[in-house]
Design an enzyme around this catalytic site. Structure first.
Site, mmCIF file in Angstrom:
data_model
loop_
_atom_site.group_PDB
_atom_site.id
_atom_site.type_symbol
_atom_site.label_atom_id
_atom_site.label_comp_id
_atom_site.label_asym_id
_atom_site.label_seq_id
_atom_site.Cartn_x
_atom_site.Cartn_y
_atom_site.Cartn_z
ATOM 1 N N ARG A 52 53.978 56.233 37.614
ATOM 2 C CA ARG A 52 53.349 56.025 38.797
ATOM 3 C C ARG A 52 54.250 54.996 39.505
ATOM 4 O O ARG A 52 54.545 53.982 38.740
ATOM 5 C CB ARG A 52 52.043 55.498 39.132
ATOM 6 N N HIS B 111 53.135 49.552 48.215
ATOM 7 C CA HIS B 111 52.384 48.669 47.267
ATOM 8 C C HIS B 111 53.031 47.217 47.719
ATOM 9 O O HIS B 111 53.707 46.354 47.215
ATOM 10 C CB HIS B 111 53.156 49.244 46.014
ATOM 11 N N GLU C 49 45.711 49.433 46.759
ATOM 12 C CA GLU C 49 45.081 48.160 46.744
ATOM 13 C C GLU C 49 44.773 47.672 48.312
ATOM 14 O O GLU C 49 45.285 46.469 48.388
ATOM 15 C CB GLU C 49 45.314 47.224 45.926
ATOM 16 N N ASN D 81 41.924 51.415 40.082
ATOM 17 C CA ASN D 81 42.697 50.133 39.210
ATOM 18 C C ASN D 81 41.486 49.176 39.105
ATOM 19 O O ASN D 81 40.521 48.852 39.916
ATOM 20 C CB ASN D 81 43.595 49.241 40.160
ATOM 21 N N TYR E 75 40.351 45.852 36.480
ATOM 22 C CA TYR E 75 41.050 44.956 35.491
ATOM 23 C C TYR E 75 39.861 43.951 34.920
ATOM 24 O O TYR E 75 39.699 43.851 33.801
ATOM 25 C CB TYR E 75 41.898 43.746 36.167
ATOM 26 N N GLU F 209 45.619 52.220 37.462
ATOM 27 C CA GLU F 209 45.985 50.969 36.715
ATOM 28 C C GLU F 209 45.000 50.279 36.117
ATOM 29 O O GLU F 209 43.631 50.368 36.295
ATOM 30 C CB GLU F 209 46.270 49.944 37.991
HETATM 31 C C1 FCB Z 1 47.098 45.104 40.639
HETATM 32 C C2 FCB Z 1 48.295 45.155 41.507
HETATM 33 C C3 FCB Z 1 49.554 45.404 40.540
HETATM 34 C C4 FCB Z 1 49.578 44.389 39.305
HETATM 35 C C5 FCB Z 1 48.117 44.237 38.786
HETATM 36 C C6 FCB Z 1 48.149 43.242 37.840
HETATM 37 O O1 FCB Z 1 46.056 44.242 41.573
HETATM 38 O O2 FCB Z 1 48.271 46.598 42.116
HETATM 39 O O3 FCB Z 1 50.788 45.525 41.436
HETATM 40 O O4 FCB Z 1 50.126 43.035 39.912
HETATM 41 O O5 FCB Z 1 47.207 44.005 39.751
#
Ligand code: FCB
Length: 471
Positions: free
Chosen positions: A105, A148, A193, A319, A321, A377
């Site tokens: 990607r 992006h 995002e 995405n 985290y 992500e």
């Molecule tokens: C996301 C972003 C990516 C990277 C990760 C850690 O929010 O899409 O570019 O910075 O976090």
């Protein structure tokens, strides 16, 4: 379901060496990850890796401007050189292919491919043509994100995402790129995002262009989503064989107590992080609770906008985290209450794989038309160093394993998830945190541009080889 993730982490030895202990990554035999059509790849983004910001007619982006302002980015870092991928792309594609990764990607830098009058910049376009052709020669599935975060500065000078016209300029850009690159792109994502572009860019100012006003954030979000909606039919017309979608970051909010006020705070957190984007896309309306959080910030919406925004998608990129533990702020909203004694990454983000599973299974209940999902992500930053030519990124190995287990659980609960992209292929420019935070499965020495494969990448490679052998 119990969160047994930390137990897995505890069993890992920091000294795991190749082949000497039980493999700390390979998924269990009953995992859906063994399905050979579950795509496993890695992700990057243009401004974070390319460098060469003044070459071949590239125009300045909002991130060139923002990172040049003292105090905006840690250590004053900028993307001017980054991983120098613009010059090293051939070796980087070799590296990706040698790791056996099946998908890549990447994103296109809008300021590289169009001039200020909207005319094509041939040299910039040719870079992406060469790159995508090579990826296809290597048999790699290509996911291309159009935006992006590197908005051309000349568009920001005319209001950026606060100006409705930017959405129409984006559709022109999507038109150009899909005409030029049709046949080399397996999946197009319009935006990466929009929450970050709208909220961090225009709501709290932590990201470019650095404006801070809730009303700006909701209007910027509307124009971003409109840009997406205008681009989808253009992409369909120019490149019918590819999939079309969008990438959203999602956040898990949990309540600090059982009190009604804290439960409401956690709900509002998820409205602000998830429903703000997913409701317009999948239900054709903004969640009204958002305006309880930010009273009086309703965006200007013209007739037909919500239909444009909610046109069907072929896939939704997710995405994920971390989670955020919240309590009521005593007024309309929520405040973070960081938990003590939990595992965290170099970013300070809590490692919480169950959040990914719970959000995905929740979305399936909320949105009856939820499209097929790719995790576009997921990954973590650690303070990795090369020792004797090796990087033992033990926490990342465990992190990936646990999040892939969460994906497997969501699949088993009925969510249609078709693939997973690690963030990131290599260490890179982590926006406001510059180069200090290392998210790659490949280490980058920024003084020499030397790439060193981390142990996590070796284990992913090993798994992919085993999966291939079984097929
Ligand atoms: C996301 C972003 C990516 C990277 C990760 C850690 O929010 O899409 O570019 O910075 O976090």
């Amino acid at each position: 379901m119990a969160n047994d993730a930390s137990a897995v982490f505890d069993t890992l030895s920091p000294a795991v060496s190749k082949g000497s202990l039980a493999d700390p990554f390979t998924p269990p035999a009953d995992s859906s990850l063994w399905r050979k059509n579950f795509l496993l790849g890695a992700a990057t983004a243009s401004y974070q890796i390319e460098g060469a910001v003044n070459e071949d007619g590239r125009l300045p982006s909002i991130w060139d401007t923002f990172s040049a302002i003292p105090g905006k980015v840690l250590a004053g870092d900028t993307g001017a050189v980054a991983c120098d991928h613009y010059h090293r792309w051939e070796a980087d594609v070799e590296m990706l292919a040698s790791l056996g990764l099946e998908g890549y990607r990447l994103s296109i830098a809008w300021p590289r491919v169009m001039d200020a009058a909207g005319a094509p910049n041939r040299k910039g376009i040719d870079f992406y043509k060469r790159l995508l052709n090579r990826l296809k020669e290597k048999g790699i599935t290509t996911f291309v994100t159009l935006y992006h975060w590197d908005l051309p500065q000349h568009l920001e000078d005319r209001g950026g995402w606060l100006n409705r016209d930017t959405a129409y300029r984006f559709a022109d850009y999507a038109d150009l790129m899909s005409c030029e690159l049709a046949g080399t792109v397996d999946a197009w994502a319009t935006l990466n995002e929009p929450w970050c572009s709208a909220y961090l860019g225009y709501g709290n100012g932590h990201h470019a262009p650095g404006l801070a006003n809730d009303r700006f954030a909701t209007q910027a979000m509307h124009h971003l989503l409109l840009a997406h909606g205008l681009a989808v039919p253009v992409l369909r017309a120019n490149d019918p064989a590819s999939q079309k979608g969008i990438v959203a970051n999602i956040g898990r909010g949990t309540a600090n107590s059982d009190s009604a006020a804290d439960q409401r705070a956690a709900h509002l957190f998820e409205v602000q992080h998830n429903a703000w984007i997913l409701d317009p896309l999948l239900k054709g309306s903004y969640p009204q609770d958002l305006f309880e959080l930010w009273p009086g910030t309703e965006p200007l919406v013209l007739d037909g906008d919500m239909e444009t925004i909610s046109a069907p998608l072929d896939f939704l990129g997710i995405n994920y985290y971390f989670r955020t533990n919240v309590a009521s702020d005593g007024a309309h909203g929520f405040r973070d209450v960081p938990l003590e004694g939990v595992e965290r990454t170099q970013m300070g983000w809590e490692v919480y794989p169950d959040g990914l599973r719970d959000l995905l299974t929740g979305f399936k209940k909320t949105y009856h038309n939820l499209p097929p999902i790719y995790i576009t992500e997921n990954g973590m930053a650690s303070d990795d160093e090369v020792t004797d030519g090796r990087v033992d990124d033990t926490q990342r190995i465990s992190f990936l394993k646990r999040h892939l287990a969460a994906v497997d659980q969501a699949i088993k609960a009925g969510v249609d998830i078709r693939g997973y992209f690690l963030w990131s292929l290599m260490d890179n420019f982590e926006w406001a945190f510059g180069y200090e935070r290392r998210f790659g499965v490949v280490h980058v020495d920024y003084s020499t541009q030397k790439r060193t494969i981390k142990r996590s990448a070796e284990l992913v490679e090993k798994f992919l080889q085993e999966r291939k052998a079984k097929a």
